[in-house]
Design a protein around this motif. Structure first.
Motif, short mmCIF file in Angstrom:
data_model
loop_
_atom_site.label_atom_id
_atom_site.label_comp_id
_atom_site.label_asym_id
_atom_site.label_seq_id
_atom_site.Cartn_x
_atom_site.Cartn_y
_atom_site.Cartn_z
N ASP A 110 44.28 34.00 36.01
CA ASP A 110 43.94 33.53 37.36
C ASP A 110 43.05 34.57 38.03
O ASP A 110 43.11 35.76 37.71
N ALA A 111 42.26 34.11 38.97
CA ALA A 111 41.37 35.03 39.67
C ALA A 111 41.45 34.80 41.17
O ALA A 111 41.78 33.71 41.64
N GLY A 112 41.15 35.86 41.94
CA GLY A 112 41.05 35.75 43.37
C GLY A 112 42.34 35.34 44.05
O GLY A 112 43.43 35.82 43.73
N PHE A 113 42.20 34.41 45.00
CA PHE A 113 43.35 33.97 45.80
C PHE A 113 44.41 33.30 44.95
O PHE A 113 45.61 33.45 45.19
N SER A 114 43.97 32.54 43.93
CA SER A 114 44.92 31.84 43.06
C SER A 114 45.82 32.83 42.35
O SER A 114 47.04 32.60 42.23
N LYS A 115 45.27 33.94 41.88
CA LYS A 115 46.05 34.96 41.20
C LYS A 115 47.06 35.59 42.16
O LYS A 115 48.24 35.77 41.82
N LEU A 116 46.60 35.92 43.38
CA LEU A 116 47.48 36.53 44.36
C LEU A 116 48.61 35.57 44.74
O LEU A 116 49.78 35.98 44.83
#
Length: 252
Positions: A110-116
């Motif tokens: 996941d990257a960015g906001f989705s990862k967080l």
């Protein structure tokens, strides 16, 4: 009459527990003697009584690993992790078992906001998020009552700010709880048990073959049509395999 029923149920449960404990110890003795197939038979006998535990799955996985049974060993290590996700021994042994698999599949992170969002959500279970939300609702009610009945302007202001903060946190924790619920609902992992599974583009034998998977590979089941399962790999690839080629982990 009900009391007699409860007493009989208790005695039956206690007797079954004692019997399973004896079988478990016998299986452990067989394992220590190197009689892994016999140990598996005894561990499996306990599972047939619908009694499950991380220790049982872990020992069963170890026995399969000793016999180089790739798919069953990974399957039961995964089952053990579901019941005890923080156990270091399970994590260590499943890493060795995974090294025996053939398929090397990349993981798309996941990257960015989705990862967080996903990382934060997965820090706690749905039940924990829900309990925190309930606790915050209680705090909101208490602070609101303090605000309503307080005479001091300062106390009213502090209680008002506190109640609004609690209300905002309730909304946030509820959002995390429902997101966790949806993540768990979509999480339907399975292990490939076929020595070599042909992954088709469509759910029929005449369909074009997309790729092949081998025993021990972990997949996500995202759909079912008749005796076919639609699977997704960690690298995003999807396809259809025969239901008999995979074994779901969420089924006890």
């Amino acid at each position: 009459m009900k009391q007699i029923f409860y007493i009989l149920s208790f005695l039956f449960s206690f007797g079954l527990f004692a019997q399973n404990q004896m079988v478990f110890e016998k299986a452990n003795t067989l394992y220590n003697k190197g009689q892994y197939a016999e140990a598996i038979d005894n561990y499996s006998a306990i599972l047939e009584t619908e009694k499950h535990s991380a220790d049982l799955y872990f020992n069963l996985a170890n026995a399969h690993y000793k016999l180089n049974n790739i798919a069953p060993s990974i399957y039961y290590y995964e089952k053990a992790l579901l019941l005890n996700p923080n156990d270091a021994d399970i994590k260590n042994n499943i890493a060795f078992a995974r090294n025996m698999t053939i398929d090397a599949i990349d993981v798309v992170p996941d990257a960015g906001f989705s990862k967080l969002l996903n990382t934060t959500t997965n820090k706690m279970s749905f039940d924990v998020w829900a309990k925190i939300a309930v606790g915050l609702v209680f705090c909101f009610v208490v602070l609101f009552l303090v605000y309503y009945f307080a005479y001091s302007t300062l106390n009213k202001r502090i209680a008002f700010i506190g109640s609004i903060t609690a209300l905002i946190l309730v909304c946030i924790t509820l959002a995390f709880a429902f997101h966790k619920f949806n993540l768990d609902k979509k999480d339907n992992p399975a292990i490939v048990f076929a020595q070599e599974a042909k992954v088709k583009a469509e759910p029929n034998l005449r369909s074009e073959e997309s790729f092949r998977l081998h025993e021990g590979t972990k997949v996500q089941v995202i759909g079912t049509v008749d005796n076919w399962k639609r699977i997704e790999l960690s690298d995003g690839k999807t396809g259809w395999v025969l239901s008999e080629d995979v074994k779901l982990l969420n089924n006890l």
